[in-house]
Design an enzyme around this catalytic site. Sequence first.
Site, PDB file in Angstrom:
ATOM      1  CG  ASN A   9       3.205  14.794  -6.438  1.00 33.75           C
ATOM      2  OD1 ASN A   9       3.316  13.592  -6.664  1.00 33.75           O
ATOM      3  ND2 ASN A   9       3.647  15.733  -7.268  1.00 33.75           N
ATOM      4  CD1 TRP A  10       3.339  11.000  -0.943  1.00 32.86           C
ATOM      5  CD2 TRP A  10       3.503   8.759  -1.029  1.00 32.86           C
ATOM      6  NE1 TRP A  10       2.649  10.485   0.128  1.00 32.86           N
ATOM      7  CE2 TRP A  10       2.737   9.116   0.105  1.00 32.86           C
ATOM      8  CE3 TRP A  10       3.742   7.410  -1.288  1.00 32.86           C
ATOM      9  CZ2 TRP A  10       2.196   8.156   0.972  1.00 32.86           C
ATOM     10  CZ3 TRP A  10       3.208   6.456  -0.423  1.00 32.86           C
ATOM     11  CH2 TRP A  10       2.447   6.835   0.694  1.00 32.86           C
ATOM     12  CE  LYS A  11       7.150  16.655  -6.259  1.00 37.84           C
ATOM     13  NZ  LYS A  11       7.906  17.844  -6.582  1.00 37.84           N
ATOM     14  CG  HIS A  94       3.402  17.869 -10.910  1.00 40.66           C
ATOM     15  ND1 HIS A  94       4.723  18.206 -11.062  1.00 40.66           N
ATOM     16  CD2 HIS A  94       3.093  18.102  -9.609  1.00 40.66           C
ATOM     17  CE1 HIS A  94       5.205  18.620  -9.891  1.00 40.66           C
ATOM     18  NE2 HIS A  94       4.228  18.570  -8.998  1.00 40.66           N
ATOM     19  CD  GLU A  96       8.205  17.540 -10.121  1.00 38.90           C
ATOM     20  OE1 GLU A  96       7.745  16.407  -9.945  1.00 38.90           O
ATOM     21  OE2 GLU A  96       8.508  18.316  -9.178  1.00 38.90           O
ATOM     22  CD  GLU A 166       1.756  21.797  -7.465  1.00 39.39           C
ATOM     23  OE1 GLU A 166       1.950  21.473  -6.301  1.00 39.39           O
ATOM     24  OE2 GLU A 166       2.106  21.106  -8.431  1.00 39.39           O
ATOM     25  N   GLY A 172       9.654  22.479  -4.692  1.00 35.01           N
ATOM     26  CA  GLY A 172      10.877  21.786  -4.299  1.00 35.01           C
ATOM     27  C   GLY A 172      12.053  22.712  -4.076  1.00 35.01           C
ATOM     28  CB  SER A 212       8.206  25.294  -0.612  1.00 33.47           C
ATOM     29  OG  SER A 212       9.152  24.927  -1.608  1.00 33.47           O
ATOM     30  N   GLY A 233       4.475  18.400  -1.845  1.00 37.66           N
ATOM     31  CA  GLY A 233       5.464  17.430  -2.316  1.00 37.66           C
ATOM     32  C   GLY A 233       6.309  16.932  -1.158  1.00 37.66           C
ATOM     33  N   GLY A 234       7.476  17.525  -0.979  1.00 39.51           N
ATOM     34  CA  GLY A 234       8.469  17.055  -0.003  1.00 39.51           C
ATOM     35  C   GLY A 234       7.894  16.778   1.379  1.00 39.51           C
TER      36      GLY A 234
HETATM   37  C1  PEP Z   1       4.687  19.372  -5.842  1.00 41.51           C
HETATM   38  O1  PEP Z   1       5.445  18.550  -6.302  1.00 41.51           O
HETATM   39  O2  PEP Z   1       3.540  19.391  -6.290  1.00 41.51           O
HETATM   40  C2  PEP Z   1       5.153  20.286  -4.803  1.00 41.51           C
HETATM   41  C3  PEP Z   1       4.408  21.291  -4.499  1.00 41.51           C
HETATM   42  O3  PEP Z   1       6.374  20.001  -4.220  1.00 41.51           O
HETATM   43  P1  PEP Z   1       7.012  20.713  -2.927  1.00 41.51           P
HETATM   44  O4  PEP Z   1       5.941  20.772  -1.869  1.00 41.51           O
HETATM   45  O5  PEP Z   1       8.149  19.826  -2.521  1.00 41.51           O
HETATM   46  O6  PEP Z   1       7.451  22.079  -3.331  1.00 41.51           O
END
Ligand code: PEP
Length: 249
Positions: A9-11, A94, A96, A166, A172, A212, A233-234
Amino acid sequence: MRRKIAAGNWKMNLSFSEARDLCSEINNVKIPNGVEVIMAVPSPYLYVLNAIARNKSVSIAAQNLHSKDSGAFTGETSHNMLSSIGINYVLVGHSERRQYNKESNAELKAKVDIALANGLSVIFCCGEPLSIRKKKTQDAYVAKQLKESLFHLSAEQLASVIVAYEPIWAIGTGVTASPIQAQQMHKSIRGLVSKNYTSKVAAQLPILYGGSVKPANAQDLFSRADVDGGLVGGASLDAASFTAIIKSF
Ligand code: PEP
Protein backbone atom coordinates in the site's frame (compact mmCIF):
# COMPACT_ATOMS: atom_id res chain seq x y z
CA MET A 1 -4.18 -24.59 -0.67
CA ARG A 2 -4.90 -20.97 0.19
CA ARG A 3 -3.54 -18.09 -1.89
CA LYS A 4 -0.33 -16.47 -0.63
CA ILE A 5 -0.33 -12.71 -1.13
CA ALA A 6 2.19 -9.90 -0.64
CA ALA A 7 0.29 -6.64 -1.02
CA GLY A 8 1.83 -3.19 -0.90
CA ASN A 9 0.00 0.00 0.00
CA TRP A 10 1.90 3.02 -1.29
CA LYS A 11 -0.59 5.48 0.26
CA MET A 12 0.07 9.11 -0.83
CA ASN A 13 3.74 8.66 -1.63
CA LEU A 14 6.17 8.78 -4.59
CA SER A 15 6.52 11.02 -7.62
CA PHE A 16 5.49 9.48 -10.93
CA SER A 17 9.06 8.63 -11.95
CA GLU A 18 9.74 7.00 -8.56
CA ALA A 19 6.49 5.06 -8.85
CA ARG A 20 7.28 3.90 -12.38
CA ASP A 21 10.76 2.72 -11.35
CA LEU A 22 9.45 0.87 -8.28
CA CYS A 23 6.69 -0.78 -10.30
CA SER A 24 9.17 -1.88 -13.00
CA GLU A 25 11.55 -3.32 -10.42
CA ILE A 26 8.82 -5.35 -8.71
CA ASN A 27 7.48 -6.44 -12.10
CA ASN A 28 10.92 -7.92 -12.84
CA VAL A 29 11.22 -9.84 -9.56
CA LYS A 30 11.15 -13.63 -9.83
CA ILE A 31 8.04 -14.15 -7.72
CA PRO A 32 7.97 -17.48 -5.82
CA ASN A 33 5.54 -20.04 -7.24
CA GLY A 34 2.04 -19.62 -5.91
CA VAL A 35 2.64 -16.10 -4.54
CA GLU A 36 0.58 -13.16 -5.78
CA VAL A 37 1.83 -9.59 -5.53
CA ILE A 38 -0.59 -6.67 -5.41
CA MET A 39 0.42 -3.00 -5.27
CA ALA A 40 -2.17 -0.40 -4.23
CA VAL A 41 -0.92 2.76 -5.89
CA PRO A 42 -2.04 6.41 -6.00
CA SER A 43 -4.98 6.88 -8.36
CA PRO A 44 -3.24 9.14 -10.94
CA TYR A 45 -0.75 6.33 -11.61
CA LEU A 46 -3.18 3.41 -11.94
CA TYR A 47 -3.46 3.33 -15.71
CA VAL A 48 0.22 3.58 -16.55
CA LEU A 49 1.42 1.28 -13.77
CA ASN A 50 -1.14 -1.31 -14.79
CA ALA A 51 0.39 -1.26 -18.27
CA ILE A 52 3.89 -1.68 -16.78
CA ALA A 53 2.90 -4.57 -14.49
CA ARG A 54 2.89 -7.28 -17.13
CA ASN A 55 4.18 -10.00 -14.79
CA LYS A 56 1.21 -12.36 -14.43
CA SER A 57 1.83 -12.62 -10.67
CA VAL A 58 1.70 -8.83 -10.17
CA SER A 59 -1.55 -6.82 -9.97
CA ILE A 60 -2.17 -3.13 -9.48
CA ALA A 61 -4.89 -2.11 -7.03
CA ALA A 62 -6.74 1.10 -6.24
CA GLN A 63 -6.62 2.42 -2.68
CA ASN A 64 -10.28 3.47 -2.62
CA LEU A 65 -13.50 3.73 -4.62
CA HIS A 66 -16.80 5.56 -4.19
CA SER A 67 -19.94 3.77 -3.06
CA LYS A 68 -22.06 5.18 -5.91
CA ASP A 69 -21.96 4.40 -9.63
CA SER A 70 -21.33 7.96 -10.84
CA GLY A 71 -22.43 11.53 -10.31
CA ALA A 72 -21.57 14.82 -8.65
CA PHE A 73 -18.83 13.57 -6.33
CA THR A 74 -15.87 15.82 -7.08
CA GLY A 75 -12.50 14.16 -6.65
CA GLU A 76 -13.87 10.65 -6.27
CA THR A 77 -13.20 7.46 -8.26
CA SER A 78 -15.93 5.05 -9.36
CA HIS A 79 -15.87 1.29 -9.85
CA ASN A 80 -16.30 1.80 -13.59
CA MET A 81 -13.30 4.11 -13.81
CA LEU A 82 -11.22 1.36 -12.23
CA SER A 83 -12.54 -1.60 -14.18
CA SER A 84 -12.56 0.30 -17.48
CA ILE A 85 -8.79 0.75 -17.20
CA GLY A 86 -8.25 -2.90 -16.30
CA ILE A 87 -7.93 -2.66 -12.51
CA ASN A 88 -9.16 -5.78 -10.67
CA TYR A 89 -8.50 -4.99 -7.00
CA VAL A 90 -9.46 -2.22 -4.59
CA LEU A 91 -8.66 -1.61 -0.92
CA VAL A 92 -11.72 -0.94 1.21
CA GLY A 93 -11.73 0.11 4.85
CA HIS A 94 -8.12 1.08 5.43
CA SER A 95 -7.87 2.51 8.95
CA GLU A 96 -6.57 5.82 7.61
CA ARG A 97 -9.74 6.26 5.56
CA ARG A 98 -11.89 5.14 8.50
CA GLN A 99 -10.13 7.76 10.64
CA TYR A 100 -9.60 10.76 8.31
CA ASN A 101 -12.58 10.29 6.00
CA LYS A 102 -14.91 9.01 8.73
CA GLU A 103 -15.81 5.90 6.72
CA SER A 104 -18.29 3.91 8.79
CA ASN A 105 -18.92 0.17 8.68
CA ALA A 106 -22.18 0.92 6.83
CA GLU A 107 -20.43 3.01 4.18
CA LEU A 108 -17.76 0.35 3.79
CA LYS A 109 -20.48 -2.24 3.30
CA ALA A 110 -21.81 -0.12 0.41
CA LYS A 111 -18.31 0.13 -1.07
CA VAL A 112 -17.79 -3.62 -0.79
CA ASP A 113 -21.14 -4.22 -2.48
CA ILE A 114 -20.58 -1.88 -5.41
CA ALA A 115 -17.05 -3.20 -5.97
CA LEU A 116 -18.11 -6.86 -5.98
CA ALA A 117 -21.24 -6.22 -8.04
CA ASN A 118 -19.02 -4.73 -10.72
CA GLY A 119 -16.34 -7.36 -10.85
CA LEU A 120 -13.69 -5.80 -8.60
CA SER A 121 -12.06 -7.93 -5.90
CA VAL A 122 -11.82 -6.31 -2.49
CA ILE A 123 -8.99 -6.21 0.02
CA PHE A 124 -11.00 -5.44 3.13
CA CYS A 125 -9.05 -3.94 6.03
CA CYS A 126 -10.03 -4.31 9.65
CA GLY A 127 -8.26 -3.86 12.95
CA GLU A 128 -8.49 -2.33 16.38
CA PRO A 129 -7.00 0.82 17.93
CA LEU A 130 -4.63 0.61 20.89
CA SER A 131 -7.35 1.54 23.43
CA ILE A 132 -9.32 -1.57 22.42
CA ARG A 133 -6.25 -3.82 22.51
CA LYS A 134 -5.49 -2.52 26.02
CA LYS A 135 -9.01 -3.53 27.11
CA LYS A 136 -8.48 -6.93 25.45
CA THR A 137 -11.71 -6.54 23.46
CA GLN A 138 -10.03 -6.67 20.02
CA ASP A 139 -11.78 -9.87 18.91
CA ALA A 140 -15.24 -8.38 19.44
CA TYR A 141 -14.20 -5.08 17.81
CA VAL A 142 -12.95 -6.80 14.64
CA ALA A 143 -15.95 -9.15 14.63
CA LYS A 144 -18.26 -6.10 14.53
CA GLN A 145 -16.34 -4.60 11.61
CA LEU A 146 -16.66 -7.85 9.66
CA LYS A 147 -20.28 -8.43 10.60
CA GLU A 148 -21.37 -4.93 9.61
CA SER A 149 -19.46 -4.69 6.33
CA LEU A 150 -18.89 -8.24 5.04
CA PHE A 151 -21.03 -10.96 6.51
CA HIS A 152 -24.13 -10.08 4.48
CA LEU A 153 -22.25 -11.34 1.40
CA SER A 154 -22.96 -14.71 -0.17
CA ALA A 155 -20.21 -17.32 0.01
CA GLU A 156 -19.69 -16.80 -3.71
CA GLN A 157 -19.18 -13.06 -3.22
CA LEU A 158 -16.87 -13.61 -0.27
CA ALA A 159 -14.61 -15.62 -2.58
CA SER A 160 -13.66 -12.29 -4.19
CA VAL A 161 -12.58 -10.79 -0.85
CA ILE A 162 -9.19 -10.81 0.83
CA VAL A 163 -9.22 -9.75 4.49
CA ALA A 164 -6.33 -7.70 5.86
CA TYR A 165 -6.05 -7.58 9.64
CA GLU A 166 -4.23 -4.38 10.50
CA PRO A 167 -4.07 -3.43 14.18
CA ILE A 168 -3.99 0.37 14.10
CA TRP A 169 -1.35 0.55 16.82
CA ALA A 170 1.03 -1.31 14.50
CA ILE A 171 0.50 0.74 11.32
CA GLY A 172 3.40 3.02 10.47
CA THR A 173 4.61 2.89 14.07
CA GLY A 174 7.43 0.39 13.73
CA VAL A 175 5.62 -1.72 16.35
CA THR A 176 4.58 -5.05 14.86
CA ALA A 177 1.99 -7.37 16.36
CA SER A 178 3.91 -10.43 17.45
CA PRO A 179 3.44 -13.47 15.21
CA ILE A 180 1.49 -15.01 18.11
CA GLN A 181 -0.86 -11.99 18.33
CA ALA A 182 -1.33 -11.99 14.56
CA GLN A 183 -2.05 -15.72 14.47
CA GLN A 184 -4.55 -15.41 17.34
CA MET A 185 -6.56 -12.75 15.53
CA HIS A 186 -6.37 -14.49 12.16
CA LYS A 187 -7.61 -17.69 13.75
CA SER A 188 -10.44 -15.79 15.40
CA ILE A 189 -11.41 -14.20 12.04
CA ARG A 190 -11.32 -17.58 10.30
CA GLY A 191 -13.46 -19.02 13.09
CA LEU A 192 -16.04 -16.27 12.58
CA VAL A 193 -16.15 -16.92 8.85
CA SER A 194 -16.59 -20.61 9.54
CA LYS A 195 -19.48 -19.84 11.90
CA ASN A 196 -21.18 -17.42 9.51
CA TYR A 197 -20.51 -19.47 6.35
CA THR A 198 -18.87 -22.90 6.33
CA SER A 199 -15.49 -24.30 7.32
CA LYS A 200 -14.72 -24.75 3.62
CA VAL A 201 -15.37 -21.07 2.90
CA ALA A 202 -13.23 -20.11 5.92
CA ALA A 203 -10.41 -22.40 4.80
CA GLN A 204 -10.25 -20.63 1.44
CA LEU A 205 -10.29 -17.02 2.67
CA PRO A 206 -6.88 -15.29 2.43
CA ILE A 207 -6.20 -13.28 5.60
CA LEU A 208 -3.25 -10.89 5.41
CA TYR A 209 -1.49 -9.24 8.32
CA GLY A 210 -0.61 -5.53 8.12
CA GLY A 211 1.29 -3.32 10.52
CA SER A 212 5.03 -2.62 10.22
CA VAL A 213 5.76 -5.75 8.18
CA LYS A 214 9.41 -5.65 7.14
CA PRO A 215 11.98 -8.10 5.74
CA ALA A 216 13.12 -8.93 9.29
CA ASN A 217 9.71 -10.10 10.53
CA ALA A 218 7.86 -11.21 7.37
CA GLN A 219 8.98 -14.83 7.39
CA ASP A 220 8.00 -15.39 11.01
CA LEU A 221 4.59 -13.77 10.46
CA PHE A 222 3.87 -15.53 7.15
CA SER A 223 4.77 -18.95 8.56
CA ARG A 224 1.83 -18.86 11.00
CA ALA A 225 -1.01 -21.21 10.14
CA ASP A 226 -3.65 -18.55 9.46
CA VAL A 227 -1.43 -15.75 8.13
CA ASP A 228 -1.57 -15.88 4.34
CA GLY A 229 0.67 -12.92 3.64
CA GLY A 230 0.91 -9.23 4.35
CA LEU A 231 -0.41 -5.80 3.53
CA VAL A 232 2.72 -3.69 3.66
CA GLY A 233 2.90 0.10 3.88
CA GLY A 234 6.31 1.70 4.43
CA ALA A 235 8.42 -1.29 3.42
CA SER A 236 6.58 -1.60 0.08
CA LEU A 237 8.02 1.75 -1.03
CA ASP A 238 11.50 0.31 -1.26
CA ALA A 239 12.11 -2.25 -4.02
CA ALA A 240 14.72 -4.23 -2.07
CA SER A 241 12.58 -4.41 1.09
CA PHE A 242 9.39 -5.36 -0.73
CA THR A 243 11.26 -7.94 -2.81
CA ALA A 244 12.65 -9.49 0.37
CA ILE A 245 9.11 -9.61 1.80
CA ILE A 246 7.79 -11.23 -1.41
CA LYS A 247 10.48 -13.87 -1.07
CA SER A 248 9.68 -14.53 2.61
CA PHE A 249 6.99 -17.14 1.92
C1 PEP B 1 -0.66 -0.04 5.92
O1 PEP B 1 -0.71 1.13 5.62
O2 PEP B 1 -1.57 -0.77 5.51
C2 PEP B 1 0.46 -0.53 6.72
C3 PEP B 1 0.38 -1.72 7.22
O3 PEP B 1 1.53 0.33 6.90
P1 PEP B 1 2.95 -0.03 7.55
O4 PEP B 1 3.43 -1.32 6.93
O5 PEP B 1 3.84 1.12 7.20
O6 PEP B 1 2.75 -0.18 9.02
